[in-house]
Design an enzyme around this catalytic site. Structure first.
Site, PDB file in Angstrom:
ATOM      1  N   GLY A 146       0.717  -1.157  -0.084  1.00  0.00           N
ATOM      2  CA  GLY A 146       0.133   0.022  -0.223  1.00  0.00           C
ATOM      3  C   GLY A 146       0.693   1.451  -0.023  1.00  0.00           C
ATOM      4  O   GLY A 146       1.941   1.406   0.357  1.00  0.00           O
ATOM      5  N   CYS A 147       0.383   2.389  -0.415  1.00  0.00           N
ATOM      6  CA  CYS A 147       1.081   3.567  -0.485  1.00  0.00           C
ATOM      7  C   CYS A 147       1.621   4.095   0.735  1.00  0.00           C
ATOM      8  O   CYS A 147       2.736   4.371   1.177  1.00  0.00           O
ATOM      9  CB  CYS A 147       0.139   4.819  -1.123  1.00  0.00           C
ATOM     10  SG  CYS A 147      -1.685   4.771  -0.615  1.00  0.00           S
ATOM     11  N   TYR A 148       0.799   4.257   1.727  1.00  0.00           N
ATOM     12  CA  TYR A 148       1.035   4.435   3.112  1.00  0.00           C
ATOM     13  C   TYR A 148       2.076   3.700   3.754  1.00  0.00           C
ATOM     14  O   TYR A 148       2.721   4.114   4.445  1.00  0.00           O
ATOM     15  CB  TYR A 148      -0.084   4.631   4.206  1.00  0.00           C
ATOM     16  CG  TYR A 148      -0.992   5.967   4.221  1.00  0.00           C
ATOM     17  CD1 TYR A 148      -0.497   7.195   4.352  1.00  0.00           C
ATOM     18  CD2 TYR A 148      -2.333   5.542   3.904  1.00  0.00           C
ATOM     19  CE1 TYR A 148      -1.395   8.215   4.159  1.00  0.00           C
ATOM     20  CE2 TYR A 148      -3.259   6.915   3.750  1.00  0.00           C
ATOM     21  CZ  TYR A 148      -2.667   8.045   3.862  1.00  0.00           C
ATOM     22  OH  TYR A 148      -3.552   9.232   3.915  1.00  0.00           O
ATOM     23  N   ALA A 149       1.828   2.221   3.312  1.00  0.00           N
ATOM     24  CA  ALA A 149       2.658   1.288   4.091  1.00  0.00           C
ATOM     25  C   ALA A 149       4.035   1.461   3.247  1.00  0.00           C
ATOM     26  O   ALA A 149       5.377   1.293   4.299  1.00  0.00           O
ATOM     27  CB  ALA A 149       2.168  -0.024   3.786  1.00  0.00           C
ATOM     28  N   ALA A 151       5.513   4.272   2.462  1.00  0.00           N
ATOM     29  CA  ALA A 151       6.338   5.317   2.964  1.00  0.00           C
ATOM     30  C   ALA A 151       6.493   5.086   4.366  1.00  0.00           C
ATOM     31  O   ALA A 151       7.793   5.422   4.975  1.00  0.00           O
ATOM     32  CB  ALA A 151       5.564   6.557   2.963  1.00  0.00           C
TER      33      ALA A 151
END
Length: 343
Positions: A146-149, A151
């Site tokens: 995932g995108c947040y993950a 980062a």
């Protein structure tokens, strides 16, 4: 290498097409949608007129496996888990950009995503695709992070691997542009709600929390929990993550930078900033780069990590192309070594 995309009309699918156009070793042979067929891609995205002339087709796994060597799932969570089984049974490579195959603990998907997950045996076939730390680079099936993950995990990996921080002190405050919410309109994504506003959402309930913990525990098995919050900010693309952790021992900014550069110097898409320099969203938008800035506060014994990525790039399509390159044995930068969009 020939590839197909399922879910080509979503933002991540559109971004895959943009990157693949510049890939010297890959040909996009078919694009597919569950809701549309026999229409040109440019009917949805006029900016692609004359640049992507493929028609949108219905989803036919047998046909896809006939014309391609690999398929991307750029679909919302809940779709790939219904379609992937036929590809896996046939030994056909697939990279999934949704969350359907990321969580490896039974029951975790149901708890955090709120609906039935894929069969446990199918989930275990997929390798978690944090590209800089892939253990099985030639795995035929990849669960893109995932995108947040992405980062959060890239922010913390060097400190956890070197055992430099207190594990019960991790606080991640992450903010995302609205393209991360996808194309479906909600009250929060109406212009009147989003413009000149900032909204915190899914407090302590975001589906990337277990994904982040799952990966962090590979570097620090004793870790139990993190504090993680997500907010929407009025920009189109980008994730700005500020992470706070308590150091076990005092450390200088120069030493911090050295730890991160030692970890990432051989990784072309992670750029560690100089001492006193902190990244902005603008410097990664439209790219697969992850830029990281660092600071230590001796008064509080806290380390601050500032990390920026493009949620559609490194947080989705860009990393998927990077994982394709790892699988196929192509140079990691193929299709991705282009300047970010600036200004």
């Amino acid at each position: 290498m020939k590839v197909s995309i399922i879910g080509a009309t979503g933002y991540s699918g559109c971004e895959l097409i943009r990157y693949l156009r510049y890939h010297p070793e890959v040909e996009l042979t078919s694009i597919h949608s569950s809701s549309t067929k026999d229409e040109a891609f440019s009917a949805f995205y006029p900016h692609a007129k004359q640049l992507c002339t493929l028609p949108l087709e219905t989803i036919d796994p047998e046909k896809i496996m006939t014309v391609s060597d690999l398929v991307f799932f750029a679909t919302p969570s809940g779709i790939a888990k219904e379609l992937a089984a036929s590809f896996v049974r046939a030994g056909f490579p697939a990279i999934d950009l949704s969350g359907d195959f990321r969580l490896k603990t039974q029951g975790a998907y149901e708890r955090w995503y709120g609906h039935r997950g894929a069969p446990y045996e199918l989930v275990q076939c997929f390798d978690y695709g944090l590209a800089e730390f892939r253990q099985h680079k030639q795995s035929k099936w990849v669960a893109n992070p995932g995108c947040y993950a992405t980062a959060a995990e890239l922010s913390l990996a060097p400190l956890l691997k070197e055992q430099l921080i207190e594990l019960d002190s991790i606080i991640i405050d992450a903010k995302s542009g609205f393209s991360g919410a996808g194309k479906n309109l909600t009250q929060a994504t109406h212009f009147t709600e989003a413009h000149d506003n900032m909204t915190l959402y899914k407090m302590n309930q975001h589906q990337h929390i277990p994904e982040i913990i799952q990966q962090l525990k590979k570097w620090a098995p004793e870790l139990e929990a993190i504090q993680f919050s997500t907010s929407l900010i009025p920009v189109t693309r980008g994730i700005f993550a500020t992470t706070y952790v308590k150091a076990k021992q005092p450390i200088s900014d120069e030493e911090l930078i050295a730890v991160y550069r030692n970890c990432y110097d051989d990784n072309p898409f992670v750029r560690v900033q100089a001492v006193g320099v902190y990244p902005t969203l603008k410097q990664v938008v439209g790219s697969n780069y992850c830029d990281i800035g660092l600071a230590y506060n001796p008064a509080t014994n806290m380390i601050t990590i500032v990390t920026v990525i493009d949620n559609l790039g490194k947080g989705a399509a860009g990393q998927a192309i990077q994982n394709l390159n790892l699988l196929a044995g192509f140079p990691e930068v193929y299709g991705l070594d282009q300047l970010p969009l600036y200004p």
